[in-house]
Write an enzyme that holds these catalytic residues in place. Structure first.
Site, PDB file in Angstrom:
ATOM      1  CE1 TYR A   1      -4.493  -1.949   5.604  1.00 11.20           C
ATOM      2  CE2 TYR A   1      -3.171  -0.068   4.905  1.00 11.20           C
ATOM      3  CZ  TYR A   1      -4.024  -1.119   4.605  1.00 11.20           C
ATOM      4  OH  TYR A   1      -4.385  -1.340   3.292  1.00 11.20           O
TER       5      TYR A   1
ATOM      6  CB  SER B 218      -0.893   0.022   1.241  1.00 12.99           C
ATOM      7  OG  SER B 218      -1.578   1.258   1.374  1.00 12.99           O
TER       8      SER B 218
END
Length: 250
Positions: free
Chosen positions: A151, A138
């Site tokens: 995350y 990401s």
């Protein structure tokens, strides 16, 4: 010979788009998904023997072993591609001083340990076919919003794990990652699937590409990396240019 892929987190969003694109290109796909309702929906959406939908918690070592044993029986010739896509899609944002060790581990197990477990399980089948791995990192591996430490750590770990695996497993197996930016998944899912709300027009306009991403954009990147024979150990950023744009507050 028909090519075969395994996709984790295949029940929604990017994973679902990757499965649909590969199936449309004539691949066989083993779709691993934790949510039993989504497993059933996948099987109903793609009837026939080109899709094997398996209910699997990819953060669980025994469950991963069982899934890949089933896949080996379904595809004894081996695997051409593993797409490590599973993660906790809507993880809670918790200030780090309030973040429990259990929540930290939950998110790291889902988003990073699962990549290790599935890649390790897939190595013999990938080696048999000269296959490759594409893991979903990401842009959050390189930039953050507040209170997203687990995350970010998981996605940053995927970036490092990608180049480590590429060196360890090459030349037999190539290993790459995709780093999506803002991806709008609502058009693929209904509210019952936990669809993300659509981004505002202001969000779209700030992208140099003039829009936020779609899951199909990421599926296209996965398909490219599956065939990019001289590309390994790399992270392909697919974000409409947002990580290259400087934004100042008015």
């Amino acid at each position: 010979m028909t090519r075969t892929a395994v996709i984790t987190g295949a029940g929604r969003g990017i994973g679902r788009a990757c499965a649909a694109r590969l199936l449309a290109e004539g691949w066989r796909v083993a779709a691993l998904e934790k949510d039993p309702a989504m497993v059933a929906a996948l099987a109903a959406r793609h009837p026939g023997d080109a899709l094997l939908a398996l209910e699997t918690d990819v953060a669980d070592e025994a469950a991963v072993a069982a899934a890949f044993a089933r896949i080996a029986r379904w595809s004894p010739q081996g695997l051409d591609l593993l797409v490590n896509n599973a993660a906790i899609a809507s993880a809670p944002r918790i200030p780090v001083e309030e973040l429990s060790l259990a929540e930290w581990r939950r998110q790291l197990d889902a988003g990073l340990t699962s990549v290790f477990l599935c890649t390790r399980a897939a190595i013999p089948a990938l080696r048999a076919r000269g296959g490759s791995v594409v893991s979903m990192a990401s842009t959050r591996a390189f930039q953050s919003e507040a209170h997203t430490e687990p995350y970010a750590a998981a996605k940053g770990g995927i970036v490092a794990l990608t180049h480590a695996l590429a060196v360890s497993l090459g030349p037999a197996i190539r290993v790459n990652a995709v780093a999506p930016g803002w991806i709008e998944t609502g058009h693929l899912q209904g509210p019952q699937d936990g669809a993300f709300p659509e981004h505002a027009e202001a969000d779209r306009r700030q992208h140099p590409a003039g829009r936020v991403g779609r899951p199909e954009d990421i599926a296209e990147a996965v398909l490219y990396l599956a065939d990019a024979g001289f590309v390994t150990g790399q992270v392909l950023t697919v974000d409409g240019g947002m990580t290259r744009r400087m934004i100042y507050e008015d």
